[in-house]
Design a protein around this motif. Structure first.
Motif, PDB file in Angstrom:
ATOM      1  N   ARG A 181      -8.989   6.100  -2.055  1.00 44.60           N
ATOM      2  CA  ARG A 181      -8.487   6.365  -3.364  1.00 44.60           C
ATOM      3  C   ARG A 181      -7.192   7.272  -3.621  1.00 44.60           C
ATOM      4  NH1 ARG A 181     -12.132   2.235  -6.287  1.00 44.60           N
ATOM      5  NH2 ARG A 181     -14.027   2.958  -5.221  1.00 44.60           N
ATOM      6  N   SER A 183      -3.557   7.609  -2.805  1.00 46.31           N
ATOM      7  CA  SER A 183      -2.541   7.043  -2.369  1.00 46.31           C
ATOM      8  C   SER A 183      -1.477   7.408  -1.292  1.00 46.31           C
ATOM      9  CB  SER A 183      -1.673   5.979  -3.601  1.00 46.31           C
ATOM     10  OG  SER A 183      -0.832   6.966  -4.844  1.00 46.31           O
ATOM     11  N   PRO A 187       4.231   5.165  -4.082  1.00 47.16           N
ATOM     12  CA  PRO A 187       3.281   3.851  -4.310  1.00 47.16           C
ATOM     13  C   PRO A 187       4.894   3.234  -5.550  1.00 47.16           C
ATOM     14  CG  PRO A 187       2.537   4.881  -6.093  1.00 47.16           C
ATOM     15  CD  PRO A 187       3.347   6.195  -5.463  1.00 47.16           C
ATOM     16  N   ASP A 193       2.830  -2.153  -3.866  1.00 46.46           N
ATOM     17  CA  ASP A 193       1.894  -2.055  -4.476  1.00 46.46           C
ATOM     18  C   ASP A 193       1.054  -2.404  -5.886  1.00 46.46           C
ATOM     19  OD1 ASP A 193       1.751  -0.426  -1.821  1.00 46.46           O
ATOM     20  OD2 ASP A 193       3.164   0.990  -2.969  1.00 46.46           O
ATOM     21  N   THR A 195      -0.595  -4.575  -6.668  1.00 50.15           N
ATOM     22  CA  THR A 195      -2.360  -5.310  -6.501  1.00 50.15           C
ATOM     23  C   THR A 195      -3.878  -3.942  -6.303  1.00 50.15           C
ATOM     24  OG1 THR A 195      -2.559  -5.508  -4.037  1.00 50.15           O
ATOM     25  CG2 THR A 195      -1.907  -7.518  -5.787  1.00 50.15           C
ATOM     26  N   SER A 196      -2.944  -1.936  -6.329  1.00 46.92           N
ATOM     27  CA  SER A 196      -3.551  -1.565  -6.068  1.00 46.92           C
ATOM     28  C   SER A 196      -3.615  -0.802  -6.976  1.00 46.92           C
ATOM     29  CB  SER A 196      -3.334  -0.551  -5.243  1.00 46.92           C
ATOM     30  OG  SER A 196      -3.372  -0.892  -3.266  1.00 46.92           O
ATOM     31  N   PHE A 197      -2.442  -1.274  -8.221  1.00 49.67           N
ATOM     32  CA  PHE A 197      -3.119  -0.219  -9.324  1.00 49.67           C
ATOM     33  C   PHE A 197      -2.791  -0.799 -10.861  1.00 49.67           C
ATOM     34  CE2 PHE A 197      -0.379   1.835  -6.215  1.00 49.67           C
ATOM     35  CZ  PHE A 197      -0.734   3.036  -6.539  1.00 49.67           C
ATOM     36  N   ARG A 200      -5.999  -1.677 -12.690  1.00 49.00           N
ATOM     37  CA  ARG A 200      -7.080  -0.206 -12.906  1.00 49.00           C
ATOM     38  C   ARG A 200      -7.192   1.513 -13.829  1.00 49.00           C
ATOM     39  NH1 ARG A 200      -7.365  -1.294  -6.863  1.00 49.00           N
ATOM     40  NH2 ARG A 200      -9.476   0.670  -7.214  1.00 49.00           N
ATOM     41  N   ASP A 301      -9.454   5.503 -10.811  1.00 48.30           N
ATOM     42  CA  ASP A 301      -9.911   4.132  -9.235  1.00 48.30           C
ATOM     43  C   ASP A 301      -8.785   4.578  -8.292  1.00 48.30           C
ATOM     44  OD1 ASP A 301     -11.920   2.463 -10.874  1.00 48.30           O
ATOM     45  OD2 ASP A 301      -9.774   1.358 -12.191  1.00 48.30           O
ATOM     46  N   ILE A 302      -7.796   5.253  -8.640  1.00 46.97           N
ATOM     47  CA  ILE A 302      -6.805   5.834  -7.959  1.00 46.97           C
ATOM     48  C   ILE A 302      -6.030   7.233  -8.286  1.00 46.97           C
ATOM     49  CG2 ILE A 302      -4.926   4.273  -8.112  1.00 46.97           C
ATOM     50  CD1 ILE A 302      -4.355   3.227  -5.081  1.00 46.97           C
TER      51      ILE A 302
END
Length: 461
Positions: A181, A183, A187, A193, A195-197, A200, A301-302
């Motif tokens: 969880r 990064s 990033p 990156d 799609t990871s954020f 979220r 989430d991250i």
């Protein structure tokens, strides 16, 4: 370099300072052997290609490196332009690494795993100073080989060893378990990156320029991706140091950074949580719960860790080093750079003399020489290696004559403990003004960098 003058000088790391080291050694008639852990020169910078520097090209070029490039027909970038990390690689480091002088001496995918004296550990004294070094390297494919060298210059930086999220210098309880969880430190939240954020709940931890720019880029992402929520946690009681020098900053694009961040917090786009020292992380099915020392909790989430870096000293365990007990820099340099008392602009000029250890002909330079201090500037690294090359060549007068101008014109600190090896992300404000990273370096014919901060401690997060 007698009596080991017949061996090359090992340079660990092929970032800006490492390649500058090689260029200065070559000008002194010494033979560099460069080991780069990544697949190409500037591999750490490759992680932040999307990041724009605060300073124009004229402040990011080493003099000896430029002379090599010009001999190869290199075209100088527009010196007033602000380069991105990717441009620093494509238009400077890659061409420099491709010159015959450097390419023939550069080994990539070559990770140094240990440095020692040939045939002796650190307890042996007799003939130590005249015994060559052994540099143990893991090469591509896993093959491990020992290389015999006359001297070692460690310019490997600190990118690979970030500071933990927890207080007291230790990982927060549960931090290792929550690794999925967390990064990378810088990033590319709007592109690589994304799609990871997107959409979220993102928690940025840190109180420096890399945190500020990640937050600003997240705000841009949130405009395009509904549901993106931005949380910001700092250990200090306020974020004033991050907001920085404003109009008083010697680099205008850096001053704009803090001003825009202040507006985003004021508008409620970013939720600021001050005095939030992280005690523990609890991994949930849908994210992670972050608990502060005072019991407050945040759920995300991250997490983006903008908490700084520290030197990896494991590879140097068989060498005789004296390090400052506070910042883990060379002992004579430590008091000059301790962020409790000093800023970028108050650090005195220094070279080989202040970088020496009991281990003769061994030097730590660049970001790694600053240990845990977060105020290193690329200009400093270039002057360090010019001096070190002179010392190894026997020019003591040249080594002792150091020049570095760092006037107090704004805030240069970063929570990432960064140099230009790790600056801070950039974006464009609504009025079209460019935002940029945290660092700069000397002009091709001068050594100097106009920055600094009026206070000392800058690494709070």
């Amino acid at each position: 370099m007698d009596p080991v003058k017949n061996f090359p000088v090992a340079v660990i790391g092929a970032g800006p300072v490492g390649l500058a080291t090689a260029a200065h050694l070559l000008e002194r008639g010494l033979e560099p052997l460069i080991f780069e852990a990544g697949p190409t020169a500037g591999s750490a910078i490759e992680q932040w290609r999307h990041i724009r520097l605060f300073s124009p090209w004229r402040f990011n070029l080493d003099a000896a490196a430029v002379r090599l490039l010009e001999d190869a027909g290199w075209e100088t970038p527009r010196l007033t332009a602000l380069p991105y990390g990717g441009e620093l690689i494509d238009n400077y480091l890659a061409p420099l690494a491709a010159t015959p002088e450097i390419s023939s001496r550069l080994q990539t995918s070559a990770r140094v795993i240990a440095v020692t004296r040939q045939g002796m550990d650190k307890t042996h004294v007799r003939d130590r100073d005249t015994t060559p070094f052994t540099v143990r390297v893991e090469h591509d494919g896993g093959e491990i080989r020992d290389h015999t060298v006359a001297a070692v210059i460690d310019a490997s930086g600190t990118w690979s060893t970030r500071n933990p999220l927890g207080t007291s210098g230790l990982p927060a309880i549960g931090e290792d378990t929550a690794a999925a969880r967390i990064s990378s430190p810088l990033p590319d939240v709007t592109e690589r990156d994304r799609t990871s954020f997107a959409g979220r709940r993102v928690l940025v931890v840190g109180a420096g320029h890399s945190a500020a720019n990640t937050l600003i880029n997240l705000a841009d992402l949130a405009k395009e991706e509904p549901g993106t929520t931005i949380l910001w946690a700092v250990r200090a009681g306020s974020a004033e140091k991050v907001y920085g020098g404003g109009d008083a900053d010697g680099l205008p694009t850096r001053g704009q950074l803090g001003a825009r961040l202040r507006r985003l917090v004021g508008a409620g786009t970013i939720e600021l949580n001050t005095g939030f020292g992280i005690a523990s992380l609890k991994t949930l099915d849908s994210g992670v719960s972050v608990e502060a020392v005072d019991g407050r909790t945040l759920e995300a989430d991250i997490i983006v860790p903008c908490t700084g870096f520290r030197p990896d000293l494991v590879i140097l365990h068989e060498l005789r080093l004296i390090l400052d007990p506070a910042v883990e820099a060379p002992v004579q340099l430590g008091p000059l750079i301790d962020p409790e008392f000093h800023s970028c602009g108050t650090v005195q000029p220094h070279g080989a003399k202040l970088l020496t250890h009991p281990e003769k002909n061994f030097y730590i330079v660049g970001m790694k020489s600053y240990g845990r201090a977060p105020t290193f500037l690329l200009a400093t690294g270039y002057e360090q290696v010019r001096s070190v090359a002179a010392a190894l060549a026997g020019d003591q007068a040249g080594a002792d004559t150091v020049h570095l101008e760092l006037p107090e014109t704004g805030v240069c600190s970063t929570d990432a403990g960064t140099s230009c090896d790790v600056p801070a992300a950039s974006t464009a404000d609504t009025d079209g003004s460019a935002e940029s990273g945290c660092c700069a370096a000397p002009e091709p014919v001068l050594v100097g960098f106009p920055t600094g901060l009026a206070h000392g401690r800058s690494g709070e997060h």
